[in-house]
Design a protein around this motif. Structure first.
Motif, PDB file in Angstrom:
ATOM      1  N   CYS A 256       0.831  -1.199   0.000  1.00  0.00           N
ATOM      2  CA  CYS A 256       0.000   0.000   0.000  1.00  0.00           C
ATOM      3  C   CYS A 256       0.877   1.265   0.000  1.00  0.00           C
ATOM      4  N   GLN A 257       1.936   1.237   0.771  1.00  0.00           N
ATOM      5  CA  GLN A 257       2.826   2.407   0.825  1.00  0.00           C
ATOM      6  C   GLN A 257       3.452   2.683  -0.546  1.00  0.00           C
ATOM      7  N   TRP A 266      -4.025   7.140  -4.268  1.00  0.00           N
ATOM      8  CA  TRP A 266      -3.462   6.512  -3.067  1.00  0.00           C
ATOM      9  C   TRP A 266      -4.473   6.498  -1.916  1.00  0.00           C
ATOM     10  N   ALA A 267      -5.201   7.607  -1.746  1.00  0.00           N
ATOM     11  CA  ALA A 267      -6.170   7.678  -0.641  1.00  0.00           C
ATOM     12  C   ALA A 267      -7.219   6.577  -0.804  1.00  0.00           C
ATOM     13  N   GLU A 268      -7.643   6.385  -2.038  1.00  0.00           N
ATOM     14  CA  GLU A 268      -8.664   5.366  -2.320  1.00  0.00           C
ATOM     15  C   GLU A 268      -8.120   3.957  -2.036  1.00  0.00           C
ATOM     16  N   GLY A 272      -9.592   1.314   0.599  1.00  0.00           N
ATOM     17  CA  GLY A 272      -9.991  -0.038   0.200  1.00  0.00           C
ATOM     18  C   GLY A 272      -9.398  -1.085   1.122  1.00  0.00           C
ATOM     19  N   GLU A 273      -8.160  -0.856   1.511  1.00  0.00           N
ATOM     20  CA  GLU A 273      -7.479  -1.828   2.375  1.00  0.00           C
ATOM     21  C   GLU A 273      -8.014  -1.735   3.808  1.00  0.00           C
ATOM     22  N   ARG A 274      -8.212  -0.501   4.258  1.00  0.00           N
ATOM     23  CA  ARG A 274      -8.674  -0.299   5.642  1.00  0.00           C
ATOM     24  C   ARG A 274     -10.063  -0.897   5.864  1.00  0.00           C
ATOM     25  N   THR A 275     -10.896  -0.811   4.836  1.00  0.00           N
ATOM     26  CA  THR A 275     -12.278  -1.285   4.988  1.00  0.00           C
ATOM     27  C   THR A 275     -12.447  -2.718   4.467  1.00  0.00           C
ATOM     28  N   LEU A 287      -0.419  -3.108  -8.159  1.00  0.00           N
ATOM     29  CA  LEU A 287       0.913  -2.496  -8.026  1.00  0.00           C
ATOM     30  C   LEU A 287       1.862  -3.070  -9.071  1.00  0.00           C
ATOM     31  N   ALA A 288       1.831  -4.382  -9.251  1.00  0.00           N
ATOM     32  CA  ALA A 288       2.729  -5.026 -10.227  1.00  0.00           C
ATOM     33  C   ALA A 288       2.497  -4.433 -11.611  1.00  0.00           C
ATOM     34  N   GLU A 289       1.226  -4.316 -12.013  1.00  0.00           N
ATOM     35  CA  GLU A 289       0.945  -3.785 -13.363  1.00  0.00           C
ATOM     36  C   GLU A 289       1.380  -2.332 -13.479  1.00  0.00           C
TER      37      GLU A 289
END
Ligand code: AQP
Length: 341
Positions: A256-257, A266-268, A272-275, A287-289
């Protein structure tokens, strides 16, 4: 000091203004260039070259402290040069060369050794790490590494040094060495200052140690897309997020970082991860793509340069030649002050 990369002004040709402040940095040809190198240092090499007289060096003498196969070192030196050029270093704007092509570095390194207490070197954190990493090869070069590094910088009287945070202790030591020299022999060298990017420490795929060629936890940005995908998919994320539905902690998740540097959402992504709206696998795939696509043009340039090695070698030779008068002048001044002539 941190740079605002977006605000870098239009560049001035190197030869047009030789009096402008100098920036210097070195990179080891100890493996292929990785994401940590780019986000932590190379981006600043490129940005600072637009504003200052920029000198960048592939530090093969330093790599000898851990790389002992001659053919491997030769190959990696060329690969590192091609990598830097592919990532945006313009040889018409900055000077790129190989450390061992300018013998004044080691000569000045010896002279600086005589003002450097051994205790300063023994307490250096990177030396202690290397002793752990390669206990059967604790060579003298590992101990005196920071003195040669100081010589690399001050032989050009560079004042700005774009590096990652792992180099902070070395830079501080360079400053101490400069002060020790100036105290004993009179004002000679300016104190160099580290310049950091917005990502001064990029963690490796293990999510624990800094990304580093010698640790083997890298994302090889100029490698094949499938390699990059494999490396990103192997990344450790938030270790407390066990089930897909567990909420994540983007502030401790390395994947995520890293998204921060590849897109304007980035905020989105954090949300997404937090929720738990998105899972770790989704975030890694994305991230890979993004990394594959961000470095696609550089990858092509890299392949092209590696297919034309004489072009790369020519740039390195011209770089070393261009620096000869500056290096010789500093060495002459230092020898005069030390009573060597
Ligand atoms: N993970 C990183 N995050 C931010 N900056 C980094 N740098 C390296 N890794 C990171 C910066 O890149 C420049 C070149 O460093 P290097 O050649 O020492 O790179 P490395 O991958 O760390 O190489 P090694 O061989 O594995 O070295 P050791 O064993 O010393 O870690 C530097 O400006 C560095 O700060």
């Amino acid at each position: 000091m941190t740079t605002d990369l977006a605000a870098a002004p239009a560049r001035t040709p190197l030869a047009a203004n030789p009096a402008r402040p100098r920036t210097f940095s070195g990179i080891q040809p100890s493996g292929v260039v990785h994401l940590g190198n780019d986000l932590g240092a190379i981006r600043n090499y490129v940005a600072l070259a637009r504003k200052y007289e920029a000198i960048y060096c592939i530090v093969d003498y330093h790599a000898l402290t851990s790389t002992h196969e001659p053919d491997v070192l030769r190959q990696r030196t060329r690969e590192m040069a091609a990598g830097l050029l592919a990532l945006g270093l313009d040889p018409d704007v900055c000077t790129l060369f190989v450390q061992s092509h300018r013998p004044e570095h080691t000569e000045l390194g010896w002279l600086l050794c005589t003002v450097t207490p051994v205790s300063w070197l023994e307490r250096t954190p990177t030396y202690k790490e290397k002793v752990q990493q390669q206990p059967d090869d604790v060579n003298h070069g590992l101990l005196t590494y920071p003195v040669l590094q100081a010589a690399d910088i001050v032989i050009y009287k560079a004042t700005l040094v774009p590096v990652g945070r792992d180099q902070a202790a070395h830079l501080e030591l360079s400053r101490e060495i400069v002060r020790a020299f100036n105290r004993r022999y009179g004002a000679t060298f300016p104190e160099p200052q580290a310049v950091y990017t917005e990502a001064p420490t990029v963690l490796g795929t293990d999510g624990a140690k800094k990304m580093s060629k010698s640790v083997g936890n890298t994302i090889d940005i100029l490698g094949e897309p499938d390699l990059i995908r494999r490396q990103v998919m192997s990344m450790v994320t938030d270790t407390l997020r066990i089930k897909r539905t567990d909420p994540g902690r983007p502030e401790v998740c390395n994947v995520c970082q890293l998204h921060r540097f590849f897109g304007d959402d980035w905020a989105e992504i954090q949300d997404g991860e937090r929720t738990a709206r998105t899972g770790c696998v989704d975030t890694k795939k994305l991230l890979a793509e993004r990394i594959v696509s961000h470095y696609a043009a550089a990858r092509e340039r890299y392949a092209d340069l590696m297919a034309h090695p004489s072009e790369v070698d020519g740039i390195l030779e011209a770089g070393a030649d261009r620096l000869a008068p500056v290096a010789a002048a500093t060495l002459a001044e230092v020898k005069e002050k030390m009573g060597l002539r």
